[in-house]
Each structure stands twice: as structure tokens, then as C-alpha cells.
Design an enzyme around this catalytic site. Sequence first.
Site, PDB file in Angstrom:
ATOM      1  N   MET A  45       0.827  -1.207   0.000  1.00 51.22           N
ATOM      2  CA  MET A  45       0.000   0.000   0.000  1.00 51.22           C
ATOM      3  C   MET A  45       0.863   1.260   0.000  1.00 51.22           C
ATOM      4  O   MET A  45       2.031   1.254   0.390  1.00 51.22           O
ATOM      5  CB  MET A  45      -0.918   0.014   1.228  1.00 51.22           C
ATOM      6  CG  MET A  45      -0.202   0.161   2.562  1.00 51.22           C
ATOM      7  SD  MET A  45      -1.360   0.431   3.928  1.00 51.22           S
ATOM      8  CE  MET A  45      -1.989   2.069   3.501  1.00 51.22           C
ATOM      9  N   CYS A  46       0.248   2.328  -0.486  1.00 52.71           N
ATOM     10  CA  CYS A  46       0.848   3.659  -0.405  1.00 52.71           C
ATOM     11  C   CYS A  46      -0.274   4.634  -0.068  1.00 52.71           C
ATOM     12  O   CYS A  46      -1.086   4.359   0.807  1.00 52.71           O
ATOM     13  CB  CYS A  46       1.572   4.015  -1.697  1.00 52.71           C
ATOM     14  SG  CYS A  46       0.542   4.005  -3.180  1.00 52.71           S
ATOM     15  N   GLY A  47      -0.357   5.754  -0.762  1.00 52.89           N
ATOM     16  CA  GLY A  47      -1.426   6.707  -0.503  1.00 52.89           C
ATOM     17  C   GLY A  47      -2.626   6.532  -1.405  1.00 52.89           C
ATOM     18  O   GLY A  47      -3.760   6.790  -1.007  1.00 52.89           O
ATOM     19  N   GLY A  81      -2.172   4.079  -4.576  1.00 49.92           N
ATOM     20  CA  GLY A  81      -2.018   2.819  -5.289  1.00 49.92           C
ATOM     21  C   GLY A  81      -0.923   2.814  -6.337  1.00 49.92           C
ATOM     22  O   GLY A  81      -0.402   1.751  -6.689  1.00 49.92           O
TER      23      GLY A  81
END
Length: 453
Positions: free
Chosen positions: A409-411, A413
Site C-alpha cells: 500500500m501507499c497513498g 495505489g
Amino acid sequence: MGTVDVVPLVDEGLGNSAYLLDLGDGRALVVDVSLDLRGARQAARRRGLAVAFAADTHLHADFVSGARQLAVTEGTRILASAAGNREFPHTGLHDGDEIDLGGLRLRALATPGHTHEHLSFLLLDGDTPVGVFTGGSLLVGAAARTDLSGPERTEHLARRQYASLRRLAVLPDEVAVWPTHGAGSFCSAPPGTRRTSTIGRERETNPLLRAADEDAFVAALLGSLGSFPPYFLRLAEVNRRGPVVLDADPALAPLDVAAVRSLLAGGAELVDVRPVPEFAAAHVPGALSIPLRPQFASWLGWLAPQDRPLVVVRSADQDPGEVAWQAAKIGYRNLAGELAGGLDAWTAAGQPTASTRLVRAGEIGAARVLDIRQAPEFAAGHLPGAAHVELGDVPGRAEELPREPTVVMCGHGERAMGAASLLERAGHRDLAVLRGGPEDWVAVTGRELATGP
């Protein structure tokens, strides 16, 4: 002369601003323009201006300067620090030197810190200071990093940055501050929407200008330093020696499937710039996902090699010229071309594809969560128990990371898919990418995020 006409030319992806100054006589000055001159030329044409001067505040590490391109193609006069030892024709300036712009004057102020040869340019209307192009010295709410010349010089340059900011801070309150680095820049600008300021506002609100003393300033500045793309360590020398002058706009040459396969067999790397859902559905095995968006250049420079050919896969509705320009402005001249016909041509030729699962926040279950955002983002709020490795560190750590069901995950995708593509290449399986970020998880679960490293 009255109010000056300064046009900011913002590169949202690199987090930088160049500036075009209308000199009032059909000519213009540009400051800190990159090789991607499309915005500057459009702004000049719209006003009927010829770019007579191009000033560089320092030897840029995050983009290829466009000053030499302008000098060769348009006869523009380059203004830059004499201490930069540039190896191409330019007007080398020292502290206090002035350039007559025809009614306006530009005074060079030595403001070392971000780099050893850094100049700020004070714009004067008569004897009245109007604004100052501060480059990587005084930023909105910050000052630029001082660690790009090596760890042995970092503290020394931080102390010089302290003196430089104090020098600028004695200018009158109303003097405009026009920095190059802004929000989104890996040169240490803080988040925020403001990209310009005034001396008075910075004196009141900039925490580094409010530091108790030099030691406190150095501690605060060095404590704020995060990671940066490895290409930063190469470009300053490219800009010192003189960037290659383009004889045409950069472009992507079409390559058929056989040519792409041959290039890949010879060590080329495939960069897939399609949106996350398209890459997730099907992609060439081993492809690196870097979706085409404003931040594309930064992540290309962080994740893709500069010493091997790169082959691009894009969607039919994505602009190949944009891909080529973003690569060119960070010195990537190794684009071999693009897969003609895109992934459809690849599959039509009977070539294999892979896919990556996308999940929503409510579908994580018991899977391990790998958060690949930057350290400050992770510290500000992350899923409890999540592991953390910055995206830029994934290539070097892919082999050591646990091979178990993992949600990356990130902020939003895009970065997570880049990490997943690197992990897949290293042999990781049972990977998924989270659609969205931490806030989506909070909205679904009602739980609080954890904070801290």
C-alpha cells in the site's frame, strides 16, 4: 517601471517552479528552467516575448537545465555562478555583480548552502528591491537540503545555508520570495500549497529563520532530511559540463514484438506506464510499473536504470511525447522506444502475461501489510502492525522481505503497484495492491492509525 510581471512555471511532479519575467520591451528572463521548455516557450509566445536571459541559481540535481538549450537554439544569454565552473559559454557572476535587464537590474547574491556555488538573484527596479529568486536557499517555510554533495560536506553546507538565509532575511518585508523548490520536491520543501512568499512572511513564519542560533538551525535542517532519488547524484555534473542540446523533441520509436523481445533478452528493462488497473489486469512479466502522472519523472529516476535501454508500454490514450519529455528532463536518454500496439500486440503474438490482484481496504484480512510510502508519511499515520520499506529501497531489499501473503500500500495505489512489480520480479507471489490509502482503511474499519516510525 511599476509592478513587475513574473509568471511562475510550476512543475507539479518535481515540485519545482521556474519563472518567466517580462522585461517590458519584448524580451524576457527565465530563471531555473528545465530542458522541458514547453511551458516557458508557450508563456513567452503568448506574451510575444523573446527569451533574452536564462539564469540558473545553482547546478541543479533534480532536472536537466534548459539554459544551454535556449542559448544554442535562441541565442539566450546564460547567467550563472562563476564558481560553478560550467564548461560551456555563460556569463559567470560573482557576489554583487549586476546585470542590466533594460529598466530592471538583476543582482547576484552569493547564498551557498544547497550547493557550494549557489546564487540568489535580487530583482531591482531602480534602487528598489522588488523580489528575489532564491532557488534552493530560502524556501516557503523551509530551506533546501545540503546533503547532495556528500556526507562529508553536509554539515558545513548547512552552516553556510544558515548564513545565507540570514542574509536574505534582512531584505525589506515586502520583497517577494520566488523559490525554485516547493511542495513535492525531494530537495526538502515542506508540504503546502504556497509556492511564493515575501521576506516579511518568511521572517515571521519560517521555523528555520526562527531558530535560536546556528546550531539549532543545523539540527533542525539536518533532522528534516529524507531520502532522494539516486539520479540526484549525477545531474549536477551533467549540468556543469553542459547538457546535450536536442535537435528535435524527444520521442518514442515504435518497436515490434520481436524487437522488444530481443532488447529484453539483451538486458533492456520494460517500463509500463499504464494506469494501475490496466497493469493489474495484465502486464508483461517482469515489467516495472510506473504510471504516467506528474510524478512519473521522479520515480523513473528512482527505480529505472540509466545505463540500460528502456522499453515503454503505454495505453493508446497516453501521450508518448509526455513520457519522452519527462524522461529527458531528468537526463534519461536511454529510451529505446515503445512496444508498438501496446499490450494487445504482445498478447496477439502469443506472448505470456501476468496479473496483480487489487483489493479494497475491507479485503485486507490477515495478510501482511507492506507500506512503501516515504518515512514522514508513514510516521504521520499507518495501519497498526504494517511493515515499512520506502519504495526507493524496495529494489535493494526485495530478496530479504518475507515471502508470505502481502498487501502492498501507499497513498493511492500508484507507488504500491511499482513496489509490487519489483517484488514480483524478485520472485514474490501472493501479492495484492491496496486500492486507496490509510484514510480508506479508517473509513472502512473505524479504527485509528498508528503513528511514529
